[in-house]
Design a protein around this motif. Sequence first.
Motif, PDB file in Angstrom:
ATOM      1  N   UNK A 168       0.834  -1.207   0.000  1.00 58.35           N
ATOM      2  CA  UNK A 168       0.000   0.000   0.000  1.00 58.35           C
ATOM      3  C   UNK A 168       0.865   1.251   0.000  1.00 58.35           C
ATOM      4  N   UNK A 169       1.897   1.253   0.850  1.00 62.73           N
ATOM      5  CA  UNK A 169       2.783   2.421   0.929  1.00 62.73           C
ATOM      6  C   UNK A 169       3.501   2.668  -0.385  1.00 62.73           C
ATOM      7  N   UNK A 170       4.034   1.593  -0.978  1.00 61.21           N
ATOM      8  CA  UNK A 170       4.740   1.731  -2.253  1.00 61.21           C
ATOM      9  C   UNK A 170       3.805   2.254  -3.344  1.00 61.21           C
ATOM     10  N   UNK A 171       2.575   1.759  -3.345  1.00 61.43           N
ATOM     11  CA  UNK A 171       1.597   2.202  -4.345  1.00 61.43           C
ATOM     12  C   UNK A 171       1.277   3.678  -4.179  1.00 61.43           C
ATOM     13  N   UNK A 172       1.131   4.123  -2.926  1.00 61.17           N
ATOM     14  CA  UNK A 172       0.855   5.538  -2.659  1.00 61.17           C
ATOM     15  C   UNK A 172       1.981   6.418  -3.192  1.00 61.17           C
ATOM     16  N   UNK A 173       3.222   6.024  -2.889  1.00 59.22           N
ATOM     17  CA  UNK A 173       4.379   6.819  -3.321  1.00 59.22           C
ATOM     18  C   UNK A 173       4.484   6.833  -4.844  1.00 59.22           C
ATOM     19  N   UNK A 174       4.320   5.670  -5.466  1.00 59.35           N
ATOM     20  CA  UNK A 174       4.417   5.587  -6.923  1.00 59.35           C
ATOM     21  C   UNK A 174       3.313   6.394  -7.593  1.00 59.35           C
ATOM     22  N   UNK A 175       2.089   6.295  -7.064  1.00 56.44           N
ATOM     23  CA  UNK A 175       0.961   7.032  -7.643  1.00 56.44           C
ATOM     24  C   UNK A 175       1.171   8.537  -7.513  1.00 56.44           C
ATOM     25  N   UNK A 176       1.630   8.967  -6.342  1.00 59.87           N
ATOM     26  CA  UNK A 176       1.867  10.397  -6.124  1.00 59.87           C
ATOM     27  C   UNK A 176       2.972  10.911  -7.046  1.00 59.87           C
ATOM     28  N   UNK A 177       4.022  10.104  -7.202  1.00 57.28           N
ATOM     29  CA  UNK A 177       5.122  10.487  -8.082  1.00 57.28           C
ATOM     30  C   UNK A 177       4.653  10.570  -9.529  1.00 57.28           C
ATOM     31  N   UNK A 178       3.830   9.609  -9.933  1.00 60.06           N
ATOM     32  CA  UNK A 178       3.303   9.598 -11.298  1.00 60.06           C
ATOM     33  C   UNK A 178       2.449  10.835 -11.557  1.00 60.06           C
ATOM     34  N   UNK A 179       1.567  11.152 -10.618  1.00 60.17           N
ATOM     35  CA  UNK A 179       0.692  12.316 -10.773  1.00 60.17           C
ATOM     36  C   UNK A 179       1.515  13.595 -10.855  1.00 60.17           C
ATOM     37  N   UNK A 180       2.518  13.688  -9.972  1.00 63.51           N
ATOM     38  CA  UNK A 180       3.378  14.874  -9.973  1.00 63.51           C
ATOM     39  C   UNK A 180       4.135  15.001 -11.297  1.00 63.51           C
ATOM     40  N   UNK A 181       4.630  13.868 -11.814  1.00 65.01           N
ATOM     41  CA  UNK A 181       5.369  13.900 -13.077  1.00 65.01           C
ATOM     42  C   UNK A 181       4.448  14.308 -14.221  1.00 65.01           C
ATOM     43  N   UNK A 183       1.777  16.280 -13.943  1.00 61.59           N
ATOM     44  CA  UNK A 183       1.526  17.711 -13.801  1.00 61.59           C
ATOM     45  C   UNK A 183       2.738  18.517 -14.258  1.00 61.59           C
ATOM     46  N   UNK A 184       3.934  18.039 -13.910  1.00 59.54           N
ATOM     47  CA  UNK A 184       5.156  18.724 -14.337  1.00 59.54           C
ATOM     48  C   UNK A 184       5.281  18.714 -15.849  1.00 59.54           C
ATOM     49  N   UNK A 185       4.944  17.574 -16.453  1.00 62.59           N
ATOM     50  CA  UNK A 185       4.990  17.455 -17.912  1.00 62.59           C
ATOM     51  C   UNK A 185       4.017  18.429 -18.564  1.00 62.59           C
ATOM     52  N   UNK A 186       2.829  18.565 -17.994  1.00 62.35           N
ATOM     53  CA  UNK A 186       1.847  19.504 -18.531  1.00 62.35           C
ATOM     54  C   UNK A 186       2.353  20.947 -18.453  1.00 62.35           C
ATOM     55  N   UNK A 187       2.978  21.274 -17.324  1.00 64.11           N
ATOM     56  CA  UNK A 187       3.510  22.632 -17.151  1.00 64.11           C
ATOM     57  C   UNK A 187       4.580  22.918 -18.192  1.00 64.11           C
ATOM     58  N   UNK A 188       5.491  21.945 -18.395  1.00 66.42           N
ATOM     59  CA  UNK A 188       6.566  22.142 -19.369  1.00 66.42           C
ATOM     60  C   UNK A 188       6.008  22.273 -20.782  1.00 66.42           C
ATOM     61  N   UNK A 189       5.002  21.453 -21.101  1.00 70.80           N
ATOM     62  CA  UNK A 189       4.392  21.540 -22.434  1.00 70.80           C
ATOM     63  C   UNK A 189       3.708  22.882 -22.619  1.00 70.80           C
ATOM     64  N   UNK A 190       3.048  23.360 -21.560  1.00 70.23           N
ATOM     65  CA  UNK A 190       2.391  24.659 -21.631  1.00 70.23           C
ATOM     66  C   UNK A 190       3.408  25.784 -21.833  1.00 70.23           C
ATOM     67  N   UNK A 191       4.533  25.692 -21.108  1.00 71.60           N
ATOM     68  CA  UNK A 191       5.588  26.697 -21.252  1.00 71.60           C
ATOM     69  C   UNK A 191       6.203  26.652 -22.641  1.00 71.60           C
TER      70      UNK A 191
END
Length: 351
Positions: A168-181, A183-191
Amino acid sequence: MNELNMKKNKKLQKIIDWFTKNSNVVFLTVCLVIHGLYTITFHILDIWQLSTLNMFSSAFYFDLLFLKKDTSERSMVYTYFEILLFSVLSELALGPDYGFFLYIVGMAAAVFYLVPSYGNKRFLFQIIGIVTAILLEGSILIFQISFPGIQKAAAPFRTPFYLVNIGITATIVLAATFIYSRETEKVWKSLEYSNNHDALTRLYNRRFLERYIEEIPYGERTDYVIAMVDIDFFKKVNDTYGHEAGDKVLMKVASCLQDTAGAKNLAVRWGGEEFILYFPDNTQETVYTKMEQLRQEVESLVIQAAGCHIRITITSGIAGGLADSNYEKVIRSADEKLYLGKQRGRNRVIV
């Protein structure tokens, strides 16, 4: 087969986008399900203390999701501290062999991604989580805190609990990292998009065209044609109908330019009411035909703005360049022909 793969990828992309957009709802729902299952599990094991604890946690998430309907970042902060409190109490009750402390460590990492607008406060949350984990484990080991009755009832299931909590802990960390990545990708594409496109017309901007031409590998350069386009009497449109109407005119002309350029050529807003069409591997005769069709298309437009029917025309100048020619000179040549077209009465294409 390629079309089928494209459809599958598009469908997968939609699913990923949905989970990314609704990540808070998904996270809170998962927490509710986990605590609900733990409530049942500890009830079956006859450990009423932990069953009650998980029941309260379940009520917390049910309240956020269905009563308050609050899935904001603020609710994620509340969730973070609820998980810390739950982990501390579960760890004290069962000891370190069941892996409940892992939630503290995992959330200390995940909270950074879950509440992006909280800025530097995220580091404070992380510090609180890390310090809590250290103090908790240190207290249990140093003071030999234990609850024999609870630990005896859960002892046969020590390994499954530990593995489940790791998962469960590993899944939470991986999911959060994926979501953050994501969002970061969207920001870079927008820029990147903002850096390369004109905000109003959505055509490429001057900076992009200059960089694009300069960065073409020498061995891949071909002869090209540049058409400089100007909207006739555009200042009069702004003065007569207002700048909002002028913007509508620019956007409509830009749409026509993009259609003329197609997928293989570039349509660029050069500045103000001036545009450039860049045609690689083309002849001036071919481009003249396209530009004449464009001129006729724009001339036939009736643009609704400021309660009026606005008609406009364009003038174009065309110049060709060799593969190794200086593009700035070619643009100047196209601009000179555009100026010549203005002198000859506008609404024409000059080669």
